[in-house]
Each structure stands twice: as structure tokens, then as C-alpha cells.
Design a protein around this motif. Sequence first.
Motif, PDB file in Angstrom:
ATOM      1  N   THR A  29       0.863  -1.174   0.000  1.00 46.56           N
ATOM      2  CA  THR A  29       0.000   0.000   0.000  1.00 46.56           C
ATOM      3  C   THR A  29       0.902   1.227   0.000  1.00 46.56           C
ATOM      4  O   THR A  29       2.114   1.117   0.245  1.00 46.56           O
ATOM      5  CB  THR A  29      -0.901   0.037   1.248  1.00 46.56           C
ATOM      6  OG1 THR A  29      -0.079   0.137   2.410  1.00 46.56           O
ATOM      7  CG2 THR A  29      -1.796  -1.182   1.333  1.00 46.56           C
ATOM      8  N   ILE A  30       0.329   2.365  -0.260  1.00 48.30           N
ATOM      9  CA  ILE A  30       1.120   3.595  -0.242  1.00 48.30           C
ATOM     10  C   ILE A  30       1.690   3.813   1.148  1.00 48.30           C
ATOM     11  O   ILE A  30       2.866   4.173   1.306  1.00 48.30           O
ATOM     12  CB  ILE A  30       0.259   4.789  -0.691  1.00 48.30           C
ATOM     13  CG1 ILE A  30      -0.164   4.619  -2.150  1.00 48.30           C
ATOM     14  CG2 ILE A  30       1.030   6.090  -0.528  1.00 48.30           C
ATOM     15  CD1 ILE A  30      -1.146   5.651  -2.649  1.00 48.30           C
ATOM     16  N   TYR A  68       1.320  11.620  -5.712  1.00 49.14           N
ATOM     17  CA  TYR A  68       0.381  11.745  -6.823  1.00 49.14           C
ATOM     18  C   TYR A  68       0.877  12.703  -7.898  1.00 49.14           C
ATOM     19  O   TYR A  68       0.489  12.601  -9.053  1.00 49.14           O
ATOM     20  CB  TYR A  68      -1.001  12.154  -6.319  1.00 49.14           C
ATOM     21  CG  TYR A  68      -1.716  11.014  -5.637  1.00 49.14           C
ATOM     22  CD1 TYR A  68      -1.857   9.787  -6.273  1.00 49.14           C
ATOM     23  CD2 TYR A  68      -2.238  11.152  -4.367  1.00 49.14           C
ATOM     24  CE1 TYR A  68      -2.502   8.725  -5.654  1.00 49.14           C
ATOM     25  CE2 TYR A  68      -2.885  10.097  -3.739  1.00 49.14           C
ATOM     26  CZ  TYR A  68      -3.007   8.887  -4.394  1.00 49.14           C
ATOM     27  OH  TYR A  68      -3.638   7.836  -3.788  1.00 49.14           O
ATOM     28  N   ASN A 120       3.142  10.343  -9.753  1.00 53.47           N
ATOM     29  CA  ASN A 120       2.400   9.216 -10.329  1.00 53.47           C
ATOM     30  C   ASN A 120       0.951   9.614 -10.576  1.00 53.47           C
ATOM     31  O   ASN A 120       0.042   9.113  -9.911  1.00 53.47           O
ATOM     32  CB  ASN A 120       2.447   8.014  -9.374  1.00 53.47           C
ATOM     33  CG  ASN A 120       3.853   7.612  -9.034  1.00 53.47           C
ATOM     34  OD1 ASN A 120       4.584   7.115  -9.869  1.00 53.47           O
ATOM     35  ND2 ASN A 120       4.245   7.858  -7.797  1.00 53.47           N
ATOM     36  N   HIS A 163      -1.129   8.831 -12.780  1.00 52.53           N
ATOM     37  CA  HIS A 163      -1.993   7.753 -13.257  1.00 52.53           C
ATOM     38  C   HIS A 163      -2.599   6.929 -12.118  1.00 52.53           C
ATOM     39  O   HIS A 163      -3.510   6.150 -12.337  1.00 52.53           O
ATOM     40  CB  HIS A 163      -1.203   6.837 -14.197  1.00 52.53           C
ATOM     41  CG  HIS A 163      -0.031   6.171 -13.547  1.00 52.53           C
ATOM     42  ND1 HIS A 163       1.143   6.842 -13.274  1.00 52.53           N
ATOM     43  CD2 HIS A 163       0.131   4.912 -13.102  1.00 52.53           C
ATOM     44  CE1 HIS A 163       1.990   6.014 -12.692  1.00 52.53           C
ATOM     45  NE2 HIS A 163       1.401   4.831 -12.572  1.00 52.53           N
ATOM     46  N   LEU A 164      -2.113   7.120 -10.887  1.00 54.30           N
ATOM     47  CA  LEU A 164      -2.624   6.365  -9.747  1.00 54.30           C
ATOM     48  C   LEU A 164      -3.649   7.130  -8.924  1.00 54.30           C
ATOM     49  O   LEU A 164      -3.984   6.698  -7.815  1.00 54.30           O
ATOM     50  CB  LEU A 164      -1.455   5.951  -8.837  1.00 54.30           C
ATOM     51  CG  LEU A 164      -0.460   4.970  -9.440  1.00 54.30           C
ATOM     52  CD1 LEU A 164       0.702   4.738  -8.493  1.00 54.30           C
ATOM     53  CD2 LEU A 164      -1.149   3.660  -9.763  1.00 54.30           C
ATOM     54  N   GLN A 165      -4.162   8.241  -9.427  1.00 53.63           N
ATOM     55  CA  GLN A 165      -5.086   9.072  -8.661  1.00 53.63           C
ATOM     56  C   GLN A 165      -6.272   8.283  -8.124  1.00 53.63           C
ATOM     57  O   GLN A 165      -6.606   8.379  -6.963  1.00 53.63           O
ATOM     58  CB  GLN A 165      -5.608  10.243  -9.509  1.00 53.63           C
ATOM     59  CG  GLN A 165      -4.624  11.345  -9.716  1.00 53.63           C
ATOM     60  CD  GLN A 165      -4.438  12.212  -8.489  1.00 53.63           C
ATOM     61  OE1 GLN A 165      -5.305  12.280  -7.632  1.00 53.63           O
ATOM     62  NE2 GLN A 165      -3.313  12.883  -8.406  1.00 53.63           N
ATOM     63  N   GLN A 168      -6.717   4.791  -8.601  1.00 54.54           N
ATOM     64  CA  GLN A 168      -6.472   3.378  -8.812  1.00 54.54           C
ATOM     65  C   GLN A 168      -5.690   2.799  -7.646  1.00 54.54           C
ATOM     66  O   GLN A 168      -5.016   3.510  -6.910  1.00 54.54           O
ATOM     67  CB  GLN A 168      -5.665   3.162 -10.096  1.00 54.54           C
ATOM     68  CG  GLN A 168      -6.377   3.579 -11.348  1.00 54.54           C
ATOM     69  CD  GLN A 168      -5.523   3.290 -12.581  1.00 54.54           C
ATOM     70  OE1 GLN A 168      -4.436   2.767 -12.475  1.00 54.54           O
ATOM     71  NE2 GLN A 168      -6.035   3.633 -13.736  1.00 54.54           N
ATOM     72  N   GLU A 169      -5.768   1.501  -7.505  1.00 52.16           N
ATOM     73  CA  GLU A 169      -4.971   0.792  -6.526  1.00 52.16           C
ATOM     74  C   GLU A 169      -3.613   0.477  -7.137  1.00 52.16           C
ATOM     75  O   GLU A 169      -3.432   0.499  -8.356  1.00 52.16           O
ATOM     76  CB  GLU A 169      -5.670  -0.507  -6.124  1.00 52.16           C
ATOM     77  CG  GLU A 169      -6.957  -0.285  -5.364  1.00 52.16           C
ATOM     78  CD  GLU A 169      -7.568  -1.604  -4.924  1.00 52.16           C
ATOM     79  OE1 GLU A 169      -6.911  -2.652  -5.043  1.00 52.16           O
ATOM     80  OE2 GLU A 169      -8.716  -1.555  -4.468  1.00 52.16           O
ATOM     81  N   LEU A 170      -2.660   0.145  -6.268  1.00 53.88           N
ATOM     82  CA  LEU A 170      -1.339  -0.245  -6.749  1.00 53.88           C
ATOM     83  C   LEU A 170      -1.432  -1.632  -7.369  1.00 53.88           C
ATOM     84  O   LEU A 170      -2.050  -2.543  -6.818  1.00 53.88           O
ATOM     85  CB  LEU A 170      -0.339  -0.251  -5.597  1.00 53.88           C
ATOM     86  CG  LEU A 170      -0.107   1.097  -4.912  1.00 53.88           C
ATOM     87  CD1 LEU A 170       0.844   0.916  -3.731  1.00 53.88           C
ATOM     88  CD2 LEU A 170       0.450   2.107  -5.875  1.00 53.88           C
ATOM     89  N   GLU A 215       4.156  -3.205 -10.993  1.00 54.57           N
ATOM     90  CA  GLU A 215       4.244  -1.860 -11.573  1.00 54.57           C
ATOM     91  C   GLU A 215       5.377  -1.073 -10.903  1.00 54.57           C
ATOM     92  O   GLU A 215       5.591  -1.154  -9.708  1.00 54.57           O
ATOM     93  CB  GLU A 215       2.915  -1.138 -11.366  1.00 54.57           C
ATOM     94  CG  GLU A 215       2.876   0.244 -11.962  1.00 54.57           C
ATOM     95  CD  GLU A 215       1.528   0.909 -11.757  1.00 54.57           C
ATOM     96  OE1 GLU A 215       1.272   1.883 -12.466  1.00 54.57           O
ATOM     97  OE2 GLU A 215       0.750   0.472 -10.896  1.00 54.57           O
ATOM     98  N   ILE A 246       6.755   2.417  -9.667  1.00 59.51           N
ATOM     99  CA  ILE A 246       6.240   3.725  -9.281  1.00 59.51           C
ATOM    100  C   ILE A 246       7.374   4.555  -8.717  1.00 59.51           C
ATOM    101  O   ILE A 246       8.425   4.032  -8.347  1.00 59.51           O
ATOM    102  CB  ILE A 246       5.095   3.609  -8.246  1.00 59.51           C
ATOM    103  CG1 ILE A 246       5.586   2.915  -6.982  1.00 59.51           C
ATOM    104  CG2 ILE A 246       3.889   2.933  -8.840  1.00 59.51           C
ATOM    105  CD1 ILE A 246       4.604   2.980  -5.846  1.00 59.51           C
TER     106      ILE A 246
END
Length: 113
Positions: A58-59, A82, A85, A87-89, A91-93, A97, A99
Motif C-alpha cells: 500500500t502507499i 500523486y 504518479n 496515473h494512480l489518482q 487506482q490501486e497499486l 508496476e 512507481i
Amino acid sequence: MRALLLTAIIVLVAFIVKIDLTEGTLPLASFYPKETEELCEDQREPIYISVQVIQGDTIHSLFAIQPAKVPMTFPERLQLFYQLNPHLQLQELVPGENIKLPLSYELENLCGK
């Protein structure tokens, strides 16, 4: 004639008050270097590392594994995350991927800090 003159004076006073309230009495006076601070804010570039996401990350867990180099609050670091990244606004990780994980800000020399 008096009514016309009185109306013109009221309109003029109202216009001056509107300008004074919206732009200030001395609109060109710069008491605070607000524009300089905004310029410096735009010139900040975050220092980051690239990490590959694994299952269950998780973040918050990634931030805990790689602490910031300078003291930052979680919301500040999340904003940088953010920014790096976008594109992760919403979305889940996704496992596998790559990052960018922010560590700190690097200030430009123009900021004077």
C-alpha cells in the motif's frame, strides 16, 4: 440637475470602493514576496526513487519502508506521490508496476533557500 450630479457622485464612490476592495489601495505595492514564494514553489523538484510494487503493498507501507529524507507530513508526501504518479489518482497499486516514491524536495538555487 442635482439628482444627476448626486447619482454620478454615488456611482463614482461605489466604483472606487469596489476597486479598493478587490485590488487594494496600493495594488502595485509589494509588501510580501508572495510571487517569489509561488515561483519557488513551482521550481521545487522532488527527489524520488523508483520501486516495484509487490502483492499487498500500500502507499502507507511503501512510505514506512522508505522514510523521507526530510521531515514531511503524510499529506505532503502523498501530494508529491500523486504529482509523480498521476496515473494512480483513482487506482490501486498493481503488483509488478514501477512507481516513483518521493523522498524529499530539492530546491532550485533561484529560491535562495
